[in-house]
Enzyme design. Structure first.
Site, PDB file in Angstrom:
ATOM      1  N   HIS A 207     -34.919  23.580 -79.662  1.00 31.93           N
ATOM      2  CA  HIS A 207     -34.032  24.307 -80.580  1.00 31.93           C
ATOM      3  C   HIS A 207     -34.674  24.663 -81.915  1.00 31.93           C
ATOM      4  O   HIS A 207     -34.042  25.253 -82.766  1.00 31.93           O
ATOM      5  CB  HIS A 207     -32.737  23.517 -80.830  1.00 31.93           C
ATOM      6  CG  HIS A 207     -32.929  22.241 -81.599  1.00 31.93           C
ATOM      7  ND1 HIS A 207     -33.176  21.034 -80.982  1.00 31.93           N
ATOM      8  CD2 HIS A 207     -32.929  21.976 -82.924  1.00 31.93           C
ATOM      9  CE1 HIS A 207     -33.295  20.087 -81.905  1.00 31.93           C
ATOM     10  NE2 HIS A 207     -33.162  20.627 -83.095  1.00 31.93           N
TER      11      HIS A 207
HETATM   12  C1  UD1 Z   1     -29.279  22.185 -86.727  1.00 34.16           C
HETATM   13  C2  UD1 Z   1     -30.138  21.576 -87.830  1.00 34.16           C
HETATM   14  C3  UD1 Z   1     -31.392  20.985 -87.218  1.00 34.16           C
HETATM   15  C4  UD1 Z   1     -31.047  19.983 -86.129  1.00 34.16           C
HETATM   16  C5  UD1 Z   1     -30.131  20.649 -85.100  1.00 34.16           C
HETATM   17  C6  UD1 Z   1     -29.668  19.618 -84.113  1.00 34.16           C
HETATM   18  C7  UD1 Z   1     -30.136  22.587 -90.068  1.00 34.16           C
HETATM   19  C8  UD1 Z   1     -30.869  23.482 -90.987  1.00 34.16           C
HETATM   20  N1  UD1 Z   1     -30.555  22.600 -88.786  1.00 34.16           N
HETATM   21  O1  UD1 Z   1     -30.019  23.235 -86.129  1.00 34.16           O
HETATM   22  O2  UD1 Z   1     -32.122  20.305 -88.226  1.00 34.16           O
HETATM   23  O3  UD1 Z   1     -32.225  19.556 -85.524  1.00 34.16           O
HETATM   24  O4  UD1 Z   1     -28.973  21.182 -85.764  1.00 34.16           O
HETATM   25  O5  UD1 Z   1     -29.106  20.159 -82.980  1.00 34.16           O
HETATM   26  O6  UD1 Z   1     -29.229  21.923 -90.486  1.00 34.16           O
HETATM   27  N2  UD1 Z   1     -24.297  27.212 -82.432  1.00 34.16           N
HETATM   28  C9  UD1 Z   1     -23.296  27.282 -81.498  1.00 34.16           C
HETATM   29  N3  UD1 Z   1     -22.423  26.228 -81.428  1.00 34.16           N
HETATM   30  C10 UD1 Z   1     -22.486  25.159 -82.239  1.00 34.16           C
HETATM   31  C11 UD1 Z   1     -23.493  25.113 -83.202  1.00 34.16           C
HETATM   32  C12 UD1 Z   1     -24.400  26.152 -83.282  1.00 34.16           C
HETATM   33  O7  UD1 Z   1     -23.199  28.236 -80.733  1.00 34.16           O
HETATM   34  O8  UD1 Z   1     -21.652  24.234 -82.112  1.00 34.16           O
HETATM   35  C13 UD1 Z   1     -25.283  28.319 -82.481  1.00 34.16           C
HETATM   36  C14 UD1 Z   1     -24.926  29.400 -83.498  1.00 34.16           C
HETATM   37  O9  UD1 Z   1     -25.291  30.618 -82.962  1.00 34.16           O
HETATM   38  C15 UD1 Z   1     -25.814  29.070 -84.672  1.00 34.16           C
HETATM   39  C16 UD1 Z   1     -27.043  28.467 -84.011  1.00 34.16           C
HETATM   40  O10 UD1 Z   1     -26.554  27.791 -82.866  1.00 34.16           O
HETATM   41  O11 UD1 Z   1     -26.109  30.195 -85.437  1.00 34.16           O
HETATM   42  C17 UD1 Z   1     -27.783  27.496 -84.903  1.00 34.16           C
HETATM   43  O12 UD1 Z   1     -26.919  26.487 -85.447  1.00 34.16           O
HETATM   44  P1  UD1 Z   1     -27.288  25.754 -86.837  1.00 34.16           P
HETATM   45  O13 UD1 Z   1     -26.342  24.653 -87.083  1.00 34.16           O
HETATM   46  O14 UD1 Z   1     -27.482  26.763 -87.919  1.00 34.16           O
HETATM   47  O15 UD1 Z   1     -28.725  25.202 -86.574  1.00 34.16           O
HETATM   48  P2  UD1 Z   1     -29.298  24.384 -85.350  1.00 34.16           P
HETATM   49  O16 UD1 Z   1     -30.371  25.194 -84.720  1.00 34.16           O
HETATM   50  O17 UD1 Z   1     -28.189  23.891 -84.503  1.00 34.16           O
HETATM   51  N1  UDP Z   2     -28.596  14.773 -77.123  1.00 35.77           N
HETATM   52  C1  UDP Z   2     -27.501  14.702 -76.264  1.00 35.77           C
HETATM   53  N2  UDP Z   2     -27.316  15.715 -75.366  1.00 35.77           N
HETATM   54  C2  UDP Z   2     -28.181  16.772 -75.251  1.00 35.77           C
HETATM   55  C3  UDP Z   2     -29.291  16.813 -76.119  1.00 35.77           C
HETATM   56  C4  UDP Z   2     -29.464  15.806 -77.054  1.00 35.77           C
HETATM   57  O1  UDP Z   2     -26.730  13.746 -76.309  1.00 35.77           O
HETATM   58  O2  UDP Z   2     -27.947  17.651 -74.409  1.00 35.77           O
HETATM   59  C5  UDP Z   2     -28.759  13.704 -78.150  1.00 35.77           C
HETATM   60  C6  UDP Z   2     -30.062  12.933 -78.106  1.00 35.77           C
HETATM   61  O3  UDP Z   2     -29.989  11.837 -77.219  1.00 35.77           O
HETATM   62  C7  UDP Z   2     -30.208  12.480 -79.552  1.00 35.77           C
HETATM   63  C8  UDP Z   2     -29.612  13.630 -80.333  1.00 35.77           C
HETATM   64  O4  UDP Z   2     -28.784  14.344 -79.414  1.00 35.77           O
HETATM   65  O5  UDP Z   2     -29.422  11.306 -79.764  1.00 35.77           O
HETATM   66  C9  UDP Z   2     -30.676  14.525 -80.895  1.00 35.77           C
HETATM   67  O6  UDP Z   2     -30.101  15.661 -81.426  1.00 35.77           O
HETATM   68  P1  UDP Z   2     -30.868  17.043 -81.602  1.00 35.77           P
HETATM   69  O7  UDP Z   2     -32.059  17.096 -80.725  1.00 35.77           O
HETATM   70  O8  UDP Z   2     -29.850  18.118 -81.463  1.00 35.77           O
HETATM   71  O9  UDP Z   2     -31.266  17.015 -83.136  1.00 35.77           O
HETATM   72  P2  UDP Z   2     -32.565  16.541 -83.951  1.00 35.77           P
HETATM   73  O10 UDP Z   2     -32.747  15.093 -83.684  1.00 35.77           O
HETATM   74  O11 UDP Z   2     -33.692  17.397 -83.525  1.00 35.77           O
HETATM   75  O12 UDP Z   2     -32.210  16.832 -85.368  1.00 35.77           O
END
Ligand code: UD1
Ligand code: UDP
Length: 369
Positions: A207
Site C-alpha cells: 500500500h
Molecule cells: C494510511 C497511512 C499509512 C499506513 C496505512 C495503513 C497516512 C499518511 N498513511 O495509508 O501510514 O501505513 O494507512 O493501512 O496516514 N481507502 C478506502 N477505504 C478506507 C480507507 C482508504 O477506500 O477505509 C482508499 C481511499 O481511496 C484513500 C486511499 O485508500 O484515498 C488511501 O487512504 P489513506 O488513509 O489516505 O492512506 P493509506 O494508503 O490507507
Molecule cells: N492486517 C490485517 N489484515 C490485512 C492486512 C493487514 O489484519 O488484510 C494487519 C496486520 O496484521 C497488522 C496491521 O494490519 O497488524 C498492519 O497494518 P497496515 O499494513 O495497514 O499498516 P502499516 O503497519 O504499514 O502502517
C-alpha cells in the site's frame, strides 16, 4: 480520576490501542478511558472488523473524516478533534504510530496544554519523502511521553535532543495483541476456505505510495508476481489504495490472469494472523507486518529502500528488497529453496507492553502542562 483519550484512525492503530484500552480498564477506579476514532479508515474491512476481532467497544467519538489529500485529511482531524477537546478536557491523549490521525490529534492536544503520549516513538526511516516520517518527527517533537518499542528509538530521540526523562522503553505494543489473540487466530478457517496449506504460499500486502501510486512500480512488482506464482501460490489481501491504483492503471487484467494469485479483500485480524503464521514467506511494504513476521519467525521481504524498523533486520527475519523485478524474484526463490532468513525476537516484544505503560502512569501520575 484521570481522563484519557486513546486515538485510533487507520488500520494499524487498532491492534496497538486495544491492549492499552483493556489494561487501563482494569484500573477503572483510577482512569476513565475514551476511544476516539477519527474515521481515517472507514471501510468495514479496514475498521469495523478490527473492533470485532479485538473486542473493542464502539468508539466514544467518531469524527468521520474519511479520505483526502494530506492537507485536507489532517486539517479535518485537527478541526474536529479540537472541538471534542474543548468540551471533554482529558488529562492525557495517547496517539500511536505514524499516520495522519497521529500527528493531527497530537497537535490539537499539545496546543491546549494537554499532555501527549506517543506510542511507538523514536522510529526513523530517515526518508523524508515518506509522509509517515514527517508524522513521526512532528509527533515526537511535541509529545511529553515517548514510549519506544525498541532501543534504537531511544537513541534517535536522544540524538534529536529530546530530554531523556520523557523517553520510556516500553516494548512493542503490537506484539501484545498477537500474544493475546494467537489462540483465537489458530481457529480461523481462512486456509481451508482458500484451499491453502502451511508453507505452501507467499502472503502479500502492498500500500505504500512509492510502490502502488505509479504504473511503472506496480508493473515491476506484478511482473515479479507472474514469475514467482509459477512456483508458489500467492495470497494477496488487497489494500483499498492498491486496488484503486491497479484499476486506474489498467492492470486489473494482468492481475486476474495469474492463476496462482489468490486475490481477496483485506481480511480481519485473526484471519491475517493465521495467514502470516502459516506462510512460507511474506512480501510486504507494511510497517507492522515487518514486526509481526519477525515475532512469528516467518521470512519477510520488504519492498522498500529503507525501514524505520531496522531491528527486524538486525535481529529478526526481515530483509529489504529493491523495486526491481529480478531482485524480487531472486530473493523469493532463495526462500522457496529453503534459504529463508532466521531470526530472534527483539527485547520487550513479550506481550506485556500495555502493562508496563499503565504501570508508568499509575506510579508516576500524569504531568500537568
Ligand atoms: C494510511 C497511512 C499509512 C499506513 C496505512 C495503513 C497516512 C499518511 N498513511 O495509508 O501510514 O501505513 O494507512 O493501512 O496516514 N481507502 C478506502 N477505504 C478506507 C480507507 C482508504 O477506500 O477505509 C482508499 C481511499 O481511496 C484513500 C486511499 O485508500 O484515498 C488511501 O487512504 P489513506 O488513509 O489516505 O492512506 P493509506 O494508503 O490507507
Ligand atoms: N492486517 C490485517 N489484515 C490485512 C492486512 C493487514 O489484519 O488484510 C494487519 C496486520 O496484521 C497488522 C496491521 O494490519 O497488524 C498492519 O497494518 P497496515 O499494513 O495497514 O499498516 P502499516 O503497519 O504499514 O502502517
Amino acid at each position: 480520576m484521570k481522563k484519557i483519550h486513546l486515538i485510533v484512525g487507520a488500520r494499524p492503530n487498532f491492534m496497538k490501542m486495544a491492549p492499552l484500552y483493556k489494561e487501563f480498564k482494569k484500573f477503572s477506579n483510577e482512569f476513565e478511558v475514551k476511544l476516539i476514532h477519527t474515521g481515517q479508515h472507514y471501510d468495514e474491512r479496514m475498521s469495523k472488523f478490527f473492533f470485532e476481532d479485538l473486542q473493542l467497544p464502539i468508539p466514544d467519538e467518531y469524527l468521520e473524516v474519511g479520505s483526502g489529500t494530506h492537507g485536507v485529511q489532517t486539517a479535518k482531524i485537527i478541526e474536529r478533534y479540537e472541538k471534542i477537546l474543548f468540551t471533554d478536557k482529558p488529562d492525557l491523549v495517547i496517539v500511536a504510530g505514524d499516520v495522519n490521525s497521529t500527528v493531527a490529534c497530537a497537535i490539537d492536544a499539545v496546543k491546549l496544554h494537554i499532555p501527549v503520549a506517543h506510542l511507538e516513538a523514536g522510529l526513523r526511516s530517515f526518508d523524508r519523502r515518506m509522509p509517515e516520517e514527517i508524522n513521526r518527527l512532528l509527533t515526537d517533537s511535541i509529545s511529553d511521553y515517548l514510549l519506544t518499542p525498541s532501543i534504537d528509538g531511544n537513541e534517535h530521540l536522544l540524538q534529536e535532543g529530546i530530554d531523556q526523562k520523557k523517553i520510556k522503553f516500553v516494548g512493542n505494543i503490537m506484539i501484545d495483541s498477537l500474544v493475546e489473540y494467537k489462540d483465537k487466530a489458530e481457529k480461523s478457517t481462512i486456509l481451508e476456505e482458500n484451499n491453502l496449506s502451511k508453507n505452501e504460499y507467499c502472503l502479500i500486502t502492498l500500500h505504500r505510495p512509492s510502490n502502488v501510486d505509479n504504473k511503472e512500480g506496480l508493473t515491476i512488482i506484478l511482473n515479479a508476481f507472474e514469475k514467482i506464482s509459477e512456483q508458489i501460490k500467492l495470497v494477496f489481501p488487497i489494500h483499498p489504495r492498491a486496488r484503486k491504483q491497479i484499476q486506474a492503471f489498467g492492470l486489473q487484467e494482468k492481475v486476474e490472469k495469474m492463476e496462482n494469485l489468490i486475490l481477496m479483500p483485506p481480511v480481519g485480524y485473526y484471519d491475517f494472523m493465521k495467514l502470516q503464521m502459516n506462510a512460507r514467506f511474506i512480501l510486504t511494504d507494511s510497517g507492522g507486518i515487518q514486526e509481526e513476521s519477525t515475532f512469528f519467525g516467518i521470512p519477510c521481504l520488504t519492498l522498500r529502500e529503507n525501514t524505520e524498523r531496522p531491528i527486524t533486520i538486525t535481529i529478526g527475519t526481515n530483509q529489504l528488497i529493491k523495486l526491481e523485478t529480478k531482485e524480487i524474484i531472486n530473493a523469493s526463490q532463495k526462500i522457496i529453496l529453503g534459504k529463508g532468513k532466521e531470526g530472534k525476537i527483539p527485547p520487550l516484544w513479550d506481550g506485556k507492553t500495555a502493562e508496563r505503560i499503565v504501570d508508568i502512569f499509575r506510579k508516576e501520575g500524569i504531568i500537568s502542562l
